[in-house]
Structures are given as C-alpha cells and as structure tokens.
Design a protein around this motif. Structure first.
Motif, PDB file in Angstrom:
ATOM      1  N   ALA A   7     108.479  41.901  66.038  1.00  0.00           N
ATOM      2  CA  ALA A   7     108.409  40.550  66.587  1.00  0.00           C
ATOM      3  C   ALA A   7     107.838  40.576  68.002  1.00  0.00           C
ATOM      4  CB  ALA A   7     109.794  39.909  66.581  1.00  0.00           C
ATOM      5  N   GLY A   8     108.134  41.650  68.734  1.00  0.00           N
ATOM      6  CA  GLY A   8     107.606  41.774  70.092  1.00  0.00           C
ATOM      7  C   GLY A   8     106.091  41.829  70.108  1.00  0.00           C
ATOM      8  N   GLU A   9     105.511  42.553  69.146  1.00  0.00           N
ATOM      9  CA  GLU A   9     104.050  42.626  69.062  1.00  0.00           C
ATOM     10  C   GLU A   9     103.457  41.254  68.725  1.00  0.00           C
ATOM     11  OE1 GLU A   9     102.662  45.567  66.393  1.00  0.00           O
ATOM     12  OE2 GLU A   9     103.792  47.208  67.314  1.00  0.00           O
ATOM     13  N   ALA A  10     104.126  40.535  67.843  1.00  0.00           N
ATOM     14  CA  ALA A  10     103.650  39.203  67.464  1.00  0.00           C
ATOM     15  C   ALA A  10     103.683  38.261  68.663  1.00  0.00           C
ATOM     16  CB  ALA A  10     104.496  38.638  66.324  1.00  0.00           C
ATOM     17  N   GLU A  11     104.756  38.280  69.424  1.00  0.00           N
ATOM     18  CA  GLU A  11     104.869  37.402  70.590  1.00  0.00           C
ATOM     19  C   GLU A  11     103.885  37.803  71.679  1.00  0.00           C
ATOM     20  OE1 GLU A  11     109.021  37.544  71.534  1.00  0.00           O
ATOM     21  OE2 GLU A  11     109.456  35.794  70.249  1.00  0.00           O
ATOM     22  N   ALA A  12     103.620  39.101  71.799  1.00  0.00           N
ATOM     23  CA  ALA A  12     102.630  39.554  72.779  1.00  0.00           C
ATOM     24  C   ALA A  12     101.246  39.036  72.400  1.00  0.00           C
ATOM     25  CB  ALA A  12     102.640  41.080  72.862  1.00  0.00           C
ATOM     26  N   ALA A  13     100.935  39.056  71.112  1.00  0.00           N
ATOM     27  CA  ALA A  13      99.636  38.554  70.645  1.00  0.00           C
ATOM     28  C   ALA A  13      99.529  37.044  70.833  1.00  0.00           C
ATOM     29  CB  ALA A  13      99.438  38.915  69.174  1.00  0.00           C
ATOM     30  N   LEU A  14     100.661  36.334  70.661  1.00  0.00           N
ATOM     31  CA  LEU A  14     100.661  34.887  70.846  1.00  0.00           C
ATOM     32  C   LEU A  14     100.641  34.498  72.321  1.00  0.00           C
ATOM     33  CD1 LEU A  14     103.323  33.755  68.179  1.00  0.00           C
ATOM     34  CD2 LEU A  14     100.854  33.311  68.108  1.00  0.00           C
ATOM     35  N   GLY A  15     101.168  35.392  73.152  1.00  0.00           N
ATOM     36  CA  GLY A  15     101.273  35.085  74.568  1.00  0.00           C
ATOM     37  C   GLY A  15     102.449  34.169  74.881  1.00  0.00           C
ATOM     38  N   ARG A  16     103.390  34.076  73.979  1.00  0.00           N
ATOM     39  CA  ARG A  16     104.580  33.232  74.140  1.00  0.00           C
ATOM     40  C   ARG A  16     105.618  33.646  73.111  1.00  0.00           C
ATOM     41  NH1 ARG A  16     104.588  30.132  69.707  1.00  0.00           N
ATOM     42  NH2 ARG A  16     102.598  29.442  68.794  1.00  0.00           N
ATOM     43  N   ALA A  17     106.819  33.096  73.265  1.00  0.00           N
ATOM     44  CA  ALA A  17     107.869  33.357  72.287  1.00  0.00           C
ATOM     45  C   ALA A  17     107.578  32.579  71.008  1.00  0.00           C
ATOM     46  CB  ALA A  17     109.230  32.955  72.852  1.00  0.00           C
ATOM     47  N   MET A  18     107.954  33.143  69.895  1.00  0.00           N
ATOM     48  CA  MET A  18     107.772  32.456  68.616  1.00  0.00           C
ATOM     49  C   MET A  18     108.778  31.315  68.485  1.00  0.00           C
ATOM     50  SD  MET A  18     107.036  35.455  65.772  1.00  0.00           S
ATOM     51  CE  MET A  18     108.452  36.484  66.222  1.00  0.00           C
ATOM     52  N   THR A  19     108.362  30.256  67.829  1.00  0.00           N
ATOM     53  CA  THR A  19     109.295  29.186  67.483  1.00  0.00           C
ATOM     54  C   THR A  19     110.212  29.699  66.369  1.00  0.00           C
ATOM     55  OG1 THR A  19     107.869  28.254  65.764  1.00  0.00           O
ATOM     56  CG2 THR A  19     107.522  27.472  68.035  1.00  0.00           C
ATOM     57  N   TRP A  20     111.278  28.933  66.068  1.00  0.00           N
ATOM     58  CA  TRP A  20     112.181  29.378  64.999  1.00  0.00           C
ATOM     59  C   TRP A  20     111.459  29.454  63.662  1.00  0.00           C
ATOM     60  CZ3 TRP A  20     113.027  26.603  60.627  1.00  0.00           C
ATOM     61  CH2 TRP A  20     112.662  25.234  60.651  1.00  0.00           C
ATOM     62  N   ALA A  21     110.519  28.527  63.442  1.00  0.00           N
ATOM     63  CA  ALA A  21     109.767  28.527  62.183  1.00  0.00           C
ATOM     64  C   ALA A  21     108.851  29.747  62.117  1.00  0.00           C
ATOM     65  CB  ALA A  21     108.955  27.248  62.052  1.00  0.00           C
ATOM     66  N   GLU A  22     108.207  30.073  63.233  1.00  0.00           N
ATOM     67  CA  GLU A  22     107.328  31.239  63.270  1.00  0.00           C
ATOM     68  C   GLU A  22     108.132  32.521  63.112  1.00  0.00           C
ATOM     69  OE1 GLU A  22     103.681  29.521  66.063  1.00  0.00           O
ATOM     70  OE2 GLU A  22     105.467  30.407  66.993  1.00  0.00           O
ATOM     71  N   ALA A  23     109.320  32.560  63.701  1.00  0.00           N
ATOM     72  CA  ALA A  23     110.175  33.741  63.551  1.00  0.00           C
ATOM     73  C   ALA A  23     110.595  33.914  62.095  1.00  0.00           C
ATOM     74  CB  ALA A  23     111.399  33.611  64.451  1.00  0.00           C
ATOM     75  N   ALA A  24     110.931  32.795  61.438  1.00  0.00           N
ATOM     76  CA  ALA A  24     111.313  32.868  60.027  1.00  0.00           C
ATOM     77  C   ALA A  24     110.128  33.312  59.174  1.00  0.00           C
ATOM     78  CB  ALA A  24     111.823  31.508  59.559  1.00  0.00           C
ATOM     79  N   TRP A  25     108.945  32.780  59.473  1.00  0.00           N
ATOM     80  CA  TRP A  25     107.754  33.174  58.739  1.00  0.00           C
ATOM     81  C   TRP A  25     107.433  34.645  58.962  1.00  0.00           C
ATOM     82  CZ3 TRP A  25     104.974  32.060  54.770  1.00  0.00           C
ATOM     83  CH2 TRP A  25     103.672  32.553  54.638  1.00  0.00           C
ATOM     84  N   PHE A  26     107.614  35.115  60.197  1.00  0.00           N
ATOM     85  CA  PHE A  26     107.374  36.529  60.503  1.00  0.00           C
ATOM     86  C   PHE A  26     108.285  37.421  59.660  1.00  0.00           C
ATOM     87  CE2 PHE A  26     108.558  40.386  62.759  1.00  0.00           C
ATOM     88  CZ  PHE A  26     107.317  40.950  63.029  1.00  0.00           C
ATOM     89  N   ARG A  27     109.572  37.081  59.633  1.00  0.00           N
ATOM     90  CA  ARG A  27     110.526  37.897  58.874  1.00  0.00           C
ATOM     91  C   ARG A  27     110.187  37.903  57.384  1.00  0.00           C
ATOM     92  NH1 ARG A  27     114.112  35.304  62.462  1.00  0.00           N
ATOM     93  NH2 ARG A  27     114.660  33.770  60.857  1.00  0.00           N
ATOM     94  N   TYR A  28     109.707  36.776  56.880  1.00  0.00           N
ATOM     95  CA  TYR A  28     109.441  36.664  55.448  1.00  0.00           C
ATOM     96  C   TYR A  28     108.127  37.330  55.042  1.00  0.00           C
ATOM     97  CZ  TYR A  28     109.019  34.644  50.791  1.00  0.00           C
ATOM     98  OH  TYR A  28     108.899  34.487  49.434  1.00  0.00           O
ATOM     99  N   THR A 116      97.239  33.386  56.751  1.00  0.00           N
ATOM    100  CA  THR A 116      98.683  33.617  56.632  1.00  0.00           C
ATOM    101  C   THR A 116      99.321  34.027  57.949  1.00  0.00           C
ATOM    102  OG1 THR A 116      98.312  35.932  56.018  1.00  0.00           O
ATOM    103  CG2 THR A 116      98.468  34.321  54.219  1.00  0.00           C
ATOM    104  N   GLY A 117      98.505  34.202  58.974  1.00  0.00           N
ATOM    105  CA  GLY A 117      99.029  34.749  60.223  1.00  0.00           C
ATOM    106  C   GLY A 117      99.673  33.725  61.136  1.00  0.00           C
ATOM    107  N   LEU A 118      99.907  34.145  62.367  1.00  0.00           N
ATOM    108  CA  LEU A 118     100.460  33.302  63.417  1.00  0.00           C
ATOM    109  C   LEU A 118      99.333  32.879  64.354  1.00  0.00           C
ATOM    110  CD1 LEU A 118     103.694  35.363  64.210  1.00  0.00           C
ATOM    111  CD2 LEU A 118     103.535  33.242  62.896  1.00  0.00           C
ATOM    112  N   PRO A 119      99.477  31.712  65.003  1.00  0.00           N
ATOM    113  CA  PRO A 119     100.620  30.798  64.970  1.00  0.00           C
ATOM    114  C   PRO A 119     100.629  29.923  63.721  1.00  0.00           C
ATOM    115  CG  PRO A 119      98.897  29.884  66.340  1.00  0.00           C
ATOM    116  CD  PRO A 119      98.418  31.253  65.925  1.00  0.00           C
ATOM    117  N   LEU A 120     101.786  29.315  63.448  1.00  0.00           N
ATOM    118  CA  LEU A 120     101.869  28.329  62.382  1.00  0.00           C
ATOM    119  C   LEU A 120     101.208  27.029  62.840  1.00  0.00           C
ATOM    120  CD1 LEU A 120     105.534  28.743  61.025  1.00  0.00           C
ATOM    121  CD2 LEU A 120     103.405  29.618  60.039  1.00  0.00           C
TER     122      LEU A 120
END
Length: 301
Positions: A7-28, A116-120
C-alpha cells in the motif's frame, strides 16, 4: 493486477493517501490478474439476474392479490413452471453464448483502454460516463431492436423473446442465443468509445441489467424511483411492446423514450394510453352515476 507490492508503494505513486475505496480496491485486486477481474462480469450477471427479479416473482406466485392493482396485464398469471423455464433457459443461453464472448473479448477490452489501476474514478467522472453509455446504448439499441422486428429478424431470431406477451423480470434476457449477442452489442459501444475503470464497467453492466429487468417486470408502481427519471420508459412503455408482440411497430427504445418520439414509433402506444384513460374515465363516471342513483333511491325511500 496492480503494479505495487505494498500500500505504501501505491500511495507513493499516487502522491497522497488512498481513499477507503482505493484501499479496498488495492486489497482486492493487488494480486488478481486483470483477466480474472474482467471475468467478474459473468458472476455479476448471474447474481443480479437471479436476485433482482426474485421478490416480485415470489409475490406473484404467493400473494398475487397484493400486486394486482399495479399489474399492467392483470388477467395474465404465470405458473411457477413458466418462471423456472424462463430462468433456466436464460442462464443456459448466457453461459453458452455470452460466456465465451466475455472470456474471449478481454484483448479488445484492454485495447480500448479499460483500466484496473489507481486512482479510482471520481463520482463525477463515473456519472458522466454512465450518461454517455446510456445515451449511446439507447440510440444504437433502438435501431438494433427495430431491425429485429423486420420480418426475417423476428421470425428467425426475435420471436423467442416475445413468447411472453405479459413479461416478468426474468424475461429481460430470455431470447435466442443470437438475439442475446446482437441486442447486447450496443452496451459495449459506450465503454469502447469512452474507456473507463473496471469498476465503472461493472457498475454499467449492473445498471443496464437492472433497467432491463425493470422494463420487463410487468408492473407500474407509483413510487418506483425510475418513474421520476426524465424520458425513462420503464415497464409501462415496454410492456405494451410485448402485449402487441409480432405486429409491434412501437416502443423499440431500451431505456429512454426519445427515439420512439423522434422517429414516430410511439403512436400505437399513445393511442393505447388514450384508450385506457378513456375507459378509466368512463368507469369512474359510471361508478359516480351509480352512487348518485343509490343515494337518491335511498333518500326517496
């Protein structure tokens, strides 16, 4: 599959913290190949098609009197075997016809840019895409449906769908296997023209399927939210199309009604509505006259 291990790599790529929906999508989706995510549509179809029409189907079979005031064709009552036959045939046709298409069309989905990637996507982006998809599908679906009502199209393909002159929700996708492919094609045009996120694609298929089920459920409920959507046809609009059946040259639109008005294929339906209104008015006047006569007769006695 997301290109991030944590999740840290994903947030670093986004340049911000993931939303709850993005975090759920990441886990899934982090360890799920994109192909399998796309194939979710088959499961989504089966779940929505099985569960969405079920409450009304149970009520029609167990307590039809409760629904009678809202039924568009109150004299028609289907037996349990008809519901079961409709459901089983539709699922079989879907798995044998649409299933392989879904499994084999993944390269085209990737080619047009479904991601399928981030951000949503934001709510605004999703709503705008849904509007485009609905309008494109409705316009193209109108002409495809109208083509299926030509002599050859109806006799060779579309007559299967019209076996039910008083449809129920499960009739929405009850059709010849080629009809399912032909009439389903316009639903894929919108995402091809305006690519979206995989979650938006899932949502689009759910909305389209629910609209199809609603158009075939055979009821006109006054508090149905769909009644408040501008130009939405719903069950009253499409039920007339099934009532007329083979000779129907009205109400080809799949969701909205503007194509029928633009191209003049609404006239039969408008005449039908006017006739129903006149009969209702005559019945109301007859009731009022009878009540008046009863009142006068009682007063004279």
């Amino acid at each position: 599959m997301l290109p991030y291990a944590t999740a840290g790599e994903a947030e670093a790529a986004l340049g911000r913290a993931m939303t709850w929906a993005e975090a759920a999508w990441f886990r899934y989706s982090v360890a799920t190949p994109d192909y399998y995510l796309y194939c979710h549509h088959i499961v989504i179809f089966l779940v929505v098609y099985t569960l969405a029409p079920l409450p009304l189907a149970v009520l029609q079979l167990r307590a039809p009197a409760i629904l009678l005031p809202y039924k568009l064709q109150p004299r028609v009552r289907l037996k349990p075997a008809a519901f079961l036959r409709c459901y089983v045939r539709t699922v079989r046709v879907f798995l044998l016809a649409m299933g392989p298409v879904q499994l084999l069309s993944y390269p085209a989905v990737k080619m047009v840019g479904i991601r399928t990637g981030l951000p949503l996507p934001s709510a605004g982006e999703t709503a705008a895409q849904m509007a485009v998809y609905l309008l494109l599908e409705d316009y193209l679906g109108y002409w495809v449906h109208r083509l299926l009502h030509t002599k050859w199209g109806y006799e060779k393909i579309h007559h299967v769908h019209h076996e039910f002159t008083a449809p129920v929700g499960y009739v929405g996708l009850y059709a010849h296997w080629s009809d399912v492919l032909i009439i389903g094609f316009p639903a894929f045009v919108g995402p091809a023209v305006v690519p979206c996120h995989m979650t938006t694609l899932w949502l689009w298929f759910v909305i389209r399927q629910l609209a199809l089920i609603d158009a075939h459920d055979g009821f006109d409920f006054p508090l149905n939210p769909a009644n408040f959507i501008p130009f939405y046809g719903g069950a009253p609009h499409h039920d007339y199309h099934h009532r007329v059946g083979r000779k129907s040259q009205s109400n080809f639109a799949s969701v909205f009604t503007f194509c029928d008005y633009i191209y003049g294929t609404h006239k039969g339906y408008m005449f039908h509505k006017a006739s129903l209104a006149k009969l209702k008015e005559m019945a109301q006047n007859s009731t009022e006259k009878r009540e008046t006569m009863n009142f006068i007769g009682g007063k004279q006695a």
